[in-house]
Structures are given as structure tokens and as C-alpha cells.
Design a protein around this motif. Structure first.
Motif, mmCIF file in Angstrom:
data_model
loop_
_atom_site.group_PDB
_atom_site.id
_atom_site.type_symbol
_atom_site.label_atom_id
_atom_site.label_comp_id
_atom_site.label_asym_id
_atom_site.label_seq_id
_atom_site.Cartn_x
_atom_site.Cartn_y
_atom_site.Cartn_z
ATOM 1 N N GLY A 178 -24.024 -53.155 -20.231
ATOM 2 C CA GLY A 178 -22.652 -52.887 -19.834
ATOM 3 C C GLY A 178 -22.577 -51.689 -18.910
ATOM 4 N N LYS A 179 -21.407 -51.127 -18.825
ATOM 5 C CA LYS A 179 -21.203 -49.992 -17.922
ATOM 6 C C LYS A 179 -21.701 -48.695 -18.556
ATOM 7 C CE LYS A 179 -16.747 -48.401 -19.506
ATOM 8 N NZ LYS A 179 -16.142 -47.169 -19.204
ATOM 9 N N TRP A 180 -21.904 -47.699 -17.724
ATOM 10 C CA TRP A 180 -22.254 -46.347 -18.154
ATOM 11 C C TRP A 180 -21.220 -45.407 -17.555
ATOM 12 C CZ3 TRP A 180 -26.900 -44.697 -20.725
ATOM 13 C CH2 TRP A 180 -27.780 -45.724 -21.038
ATOM 14 N N ASN A 181 -21.045 -44.253 -18.151
ATOM 15 C CA ASN A 181 -20.222 -43.184 -17.598
ATOM 16 C C ASN A 181 -21.120 -41.971 -17.422
ATOM 17 O OD1 ASN A 181 -18.243 -44.961 -19.251
ATOM 18 N ND2 ASN A 181 -16.949 -43.815 -17.853
ATOM 19 N N ALA A 182 -20.842 -41.175 -16.397
ATOM 20 C CA ALA A 182 -21.690 -40.011 -16.118
ATOM 21 C C ALA A 182 -20.843 -38.820 -15.706
ATOM 22 C CB ALA A 182 -22.687 -40.340 -15.015
ATOM 23 N N THR A 183 -21.347 -37.655 -16.037
ATOM 24 C CA THR A 183 -20.724 -36.411 -15.614
ATOM 25 C C THR A 183 -21.823 -35.393 -15.353
ATOM 26 O OG1 THR A 183 -18.968 -34.819 -16.093
ATOM 27 C CG2 THR A 183 -20.419 -35.408 -17.925
ATOM 28 N N LYS A 192 -28.069 -27.669 -12.581
ATOM 29 C CA LYS A 192 -27.233 -28.850 -12.599
ATOM 30 C C LYS A 192 -27.923 -29.951 -13.401
ATOM 31 C CE LYS A 192 -25.777 -29.211 -8.511
ATOM 32 N NZ LYS A 192 -25.774 -29.543 -7.107
ATOM 33 N N ASN A 193 -27.204 -30.507 -14.376
ATOM 34 C CA ASN A 193 -27.713 -31.585 -15.216
ATOM 35 C C ASN A 193 -26.691 -32.713 -15.255
ATOM 36 O OD1 ASN A 193 -29.983 -29.883 -16.360
ATOM 37 N ND2 ASN A 193 -28.212 -28.733 -17.062
ATOM 38 N N TRP A 194 -27.160 -33.916 -15.474
ATOM 39 C CA TRP A 194 -26.277 -35.063 -15.614
ATOM 40 C C TRP A 194 -26.330 -35.559 -17.041
ATOM 41 C CZ3 TRP A 194 -26.678 -39.141 -11.139
ATOM 42 C CH2 TRP A 194 -26.400 -38.523 -9.903
ATOM 43 N N LEU A 195 -25.177 -35.994 -17.541
ATOM 44 C CA LEU A 195 -25.090 -36.658 -18.829
ATOM 45 C C LEU A 195 -24.601 -38.070 -18.574
ATOM 46 C CD1 LEU A 195 -25.097 -36.699 -21.955
ATOM 47 C CD2 LEU A 195 -22.740 -35.868 -21.844
ATOM 48 N N LEU A 196 -25.421 -39.055 -18.926
ATOM 49 C CA LEU A 196 -25.035 -40.458 -18.836
ATOM 50 C C LEU A 196 -24.744 -40.952 -20.238
ATOM 51 C CD1 LEU A 196 -26.897 -39.968 -16.234
ATOM 52 C CD2 LEU A 196 -27.034 -42.436 -16.190
ATOM 53 N N TYR A 197 -23.685 -41.729 -20.374
ATOM 54 C CA TYR A 197 -23.230 -42.192 -21.676
ATOM 55 C C TYR A 197 -22.918 -43.679 -21.591
ATOM 56 C CZ TYR A 197 -19.954 -42.935 -25.527
ATOM 57 O OH TYR A 197 -19.305 -43.423 -26.618
ATOM 58 N N LEU A 249 -19.845 -45.677 -9.161
ATOM 59 C CA LEU A 249 -18.452 -46.002 -8.879
ATOM 60 C C LEU A 249 -17.558 -44.827 -9.251
ATOM 61 C CD1 LEU A 249 -18.680 -49.496 -10.520
ATOM 62 C CD2 LEU A 249 -18.523 -49.074 -8.083
ATOM 63 N N PRO A 250 -16.375 -44.727 -8.607
ATOM 64 C CA PRO A 250 -15.435 -43.671 -8.995
ATOM 65 C C PRO A 250 -15.011 -43.858 -10.452
ATOM 66 C CG PRO A 250 -14.691 -44.809 -7.012
ATOM 67 C CD PRO A 250 -15.874 -45.552 -7.527
ATOM 68 N N THR A 251 -14.498 -42.831 -11.043
ATOM 69 C CA THR A 251 -14.118 -42.862 -12.452
ATOM 70 C C THR A 251 -13.247 -44.073 -12.787
ATOM 71 O OG1 THR A 251 -13.144 -41.624 -14.265
ATOM 72 C CG2 THR A 251 -12.119 -41.362 -12.114
ATOM 73 N N ASP A 252 -13.482 -44.626 -13.973
ATOM 74 C CA ASP A 252 -12.661 -45.740 -14.441
ATOM 75 C C ASP A 252 -11.587 -45.258 -15.414
ATOM 76 O OD1 ASP A 252 -14.333 -45.108 -16.536
ATOM 77 O OD2 ASP A 252 -14.826 -47.176 -17.040
ATOM 78 N N ALA A 253 -11.498 -43.959 -15.612
ATOM 79 C CA ALA A 253 -10.488 -43.329 -16.466
ATOM 80 C C ALA A 253 -10.511 -43.903 -17.884
ATOM 81 C CB ALA A 253 -9.096 -43.446 -15.845
ATOM 82 N N ASP A 254 -11.690 -44.201 -18.390
ATOM 83 C CA ASP A 254 -11.865 -44.690 -19.750
ATOM 84 C C ASP A 254 -11.697 -43.509 -20.698
ATOM 85 O OD1 ASP A 254 -12.728 -45.631 -22.208
ATOM 86 O OD2 ASP A 254 -14.496 -46.653 -21.403
ATOM 87 N N ARG A 255 -10.552 -43.441 -21.350
ATOM 88 C CA ARG A 255 -10.234 -42.285 -22.184
ATOM 89 C C ARG A 255 -11.161 -42.150 -23.381
ATOM 90 N NH1 ARG A 255 -4.007 -42.593 -23.224
ATOM 91 N NH2 ARG A 255 -4.486 -40.732 -24.414
ATOM 92 N N SER A 256 -11.567 -43.264 -23.951
ATOM 93 C CA SER A 256 -12.482 -43.234 -25.087
ATOM 94 C C SER A 256 -13.843 -42.675 -24.671
ATOM 95 C CB SER A 256 -12.642 -44.637 -25.663
ATOM 96 O OG SER A 256 -13.589 -44.642 -26.693
ATOM 97 N N ALA A 257 -14.370 -43.153 -23.544
ATOM 98 C CA ALA A 257 -15.661 -42.662 -23.049
ATOM 99 C C ALA A 257 -15.568 -41.185 -22.684
ATOM 100 C CB ALA A 257 -16.119 -43.482 -21.846
ATOM 101 N N THR A 258 -14.464 -40.795 -22.066
ATOM 102 C CA THR A 258 -14.270 -39.393 -21.701
ATOM 103 C C THR A 258 -14.244 -38.508 -22.947
ATOM 104 O OG1 THR A 258 -13.040 -40.039 -19.727
ATOM 105 C CG2 THR A 258 -12.768 -37.772 -20.478
ATOM 106 N N ALA A 259 -13.590 -38.966 -23.995
ATOM 107 C CA ALA A 259 -13.541 -38.197 -25.243
ATOM 108 C C ALA A 259 -14.930 -38.046 -25.849
ATOM 109 C CB ALA A 259 -12.594 -38.869 -26.232
ATOM 110 N N LEU A 318 -19.915 -34.748 -26.659
ATOM 111 C CA LEU A 318 -21.339 -34.525 -26.407
ATOM 112 C C LEU A 318 -21.554 -33.217 -25.652
ATOM 113 C CD1 LEU A 318 -22.450 -38.133 -25.405
ATOM 114 C CD2 LEU A 318 -22.732 -37.011 -27.620
ATOM 115 N N LEU A 319 -20.694 -32.933 -24.669
ATOM 116 C CA LEU A 319 -20.811 -31.686 -23.908
ATOM 117 C C LEU A 319 -20.576 -30.471 -24.806
ATOM 118 C CD1 LEU A 319 -19.052 -32.666 -20.571
ATOM 119 C CD2 LEU A 319 -21.494 -32.304 -20.950
ATOM 120 N N TYR A 320 -19.658 -30.602 -25.763
ATOM 121 C CA TYR A 320 -19.413 -29.520 -26.710
ATOM 122 C C TYR A 320 -20.665 -29.265 -27.560
ATOM 123 C CZ TYR A 320 -17.625 -26.856 -30.627
ATOM 124 O OH TYR A 320 -17.453 -25.899 -31.586
#
Length: 188
Positions: free
Chosen positions: A32-37, A45-50, A105-115, A120-122
């Protein structure tokens, strides 16, 4: 397999030239899709893929602008390494097949993934404190070994771990005796 990685606005600013227009989203890969920040530790600089489907996370450490032309290969190599650390048998050829074509791709504004990413960042920030210090590699292992509920946070009837979910999904498609995974269309 095509893998879509939806990047945060912060990461999008850093990799503008690698972003695909959002209209070109065809079928996604097995995972499926992944989200990254992007996040910073000690000025690096580090990337987190989720992966929202499995809650599996992947940390790419100490990236710079010179790494961007080879970022797709770096993601595949780091994913294969992390799968091995988490006890999931996958060859580099199999992972390369899974991550054959990566589209940012640009953000998909998936609120659950962002949360989940913010949580994870915390955790990462907390463990970077000198008293509780863990390397990012140790943290990535811990993040994939934490318990979550498939039912959501309101019910806790189906408890599992991200690495168990990843192993379950990949177990359907990957066989250790072959380099090429089973084509999903042949399973139906």
C-alpha cells in the motif's frame, strides 16, 4: 510494483524535483501507500517512512542533497536491512521488486497517518535525550516491535506488532526459495 510515498510539506520542500503530480496515482504495491517526513537529530537530516497498513516504520539516517539521486535505491536497501533485523526473510532482489517504482507524491493529508508519525517522532525525540539515548537503528527496531491494535485505539481486541503485520503480508508474496515474489494476480 508501484509504491506511493506521500511526503509531508516539510519534506516536499527539500525534494521538489522528485515529486510526481498527485493526479498520477495508479494501483499501489503490495504494502500500500507510505507516508514520509523529515526530522533532525544533532543537525543531521533524517527521514521517517511509515506504512499505515502495517504500522511499519523505516528511518533513513543522515541524508544530504547528494543522496537524492539514489534515494530509491537507498530506501530499498534500508528496507531490506530493517526487514532482516526484524527477523523477516527477504532478499535484496525481492525488496527491489516490491519497491521497483517509487513515486513521491504531495501530502495526502491522512490524519491518522500524521498522528502516528507525530507519535513516532515524539518517541524518537524522547530517546535522543542523553539519559535515555538510543541510536536511530535501535529505535527503528523498537518502533517496529511496539504493540498496536488493528481495531483502532478505542478497542484492543486484535493486538499485534508492526513487524508481525509486515511478516504476515510479505509471507503471502515472498518465498525464500525464489528471488522473484509471487505476482499478486496469480494468487486469486
Amino acid at each position: 510494483m508501484s509504491t506511493q510515498i506521500y511526503v509531508s510539506k516539510k519534506l516536499e520542500k527539500l525534494i521538489k524535483n522528485y515529486i510526481t503530480p498527485s493526479g498520477s496515482t495508479e494501483n499501489t504495491g503490495i504494502l500500500g501507500k507510505w507516508n514520509a517526513t523529515v526530522f533532525f537529530t544533532s543537525g543531521r537530516k533524517n527521514w521517517l517512512l511509515y506504512n499505515p497498513k502495517t504500522h511499519y516504520s523505516l528511518i533513513l539516517e543522515n541524508l544530504s542533497a547528494k543522496d537524492l539521486p539514489n534515494i530509491r535505491e537507498m530506501i530499498a536497501e534500508e528496507l531490506q536491512l530493517q526487514l532482516t533485523v526484524d527477523g523477516i526473510d527477504a532478499t535484496q532482489e525481492q525488496v527491489n521488486w516490491l519497491m521497483d517504482e517509487i513515486n513521491f507524491l504531495p501530502t495526502d493529508a491522512d490524519r491518522s497517518a500524521t498522528a502516528h508519525i507525530n507519535q513516532l517522532l515524539y518517541i524518537i525525540e524522547f530517546h535522543q535525550h542523553p539519559e535515555y539515548y538510543k541510536s536511530l537503528a535501535e529505535l527503528n527496531f523498537d518502533l517496529n516491535d511496539r504493540i498496536f491494535s488493528l481495531d483502532g485505539s478505542s478497542r484492543f481486541t486484535q493486538l499485534t506488532k508492526p513487524k508481525e503485520q509486515m511478516k504476515k503480508i510479505l509471507g503471502v508474496y515472498l518465498a525464500s526459495s525464489q528471488d522473484k515474489p509471487i505476482n499478486p494476480s496469480q494468487l486469486n
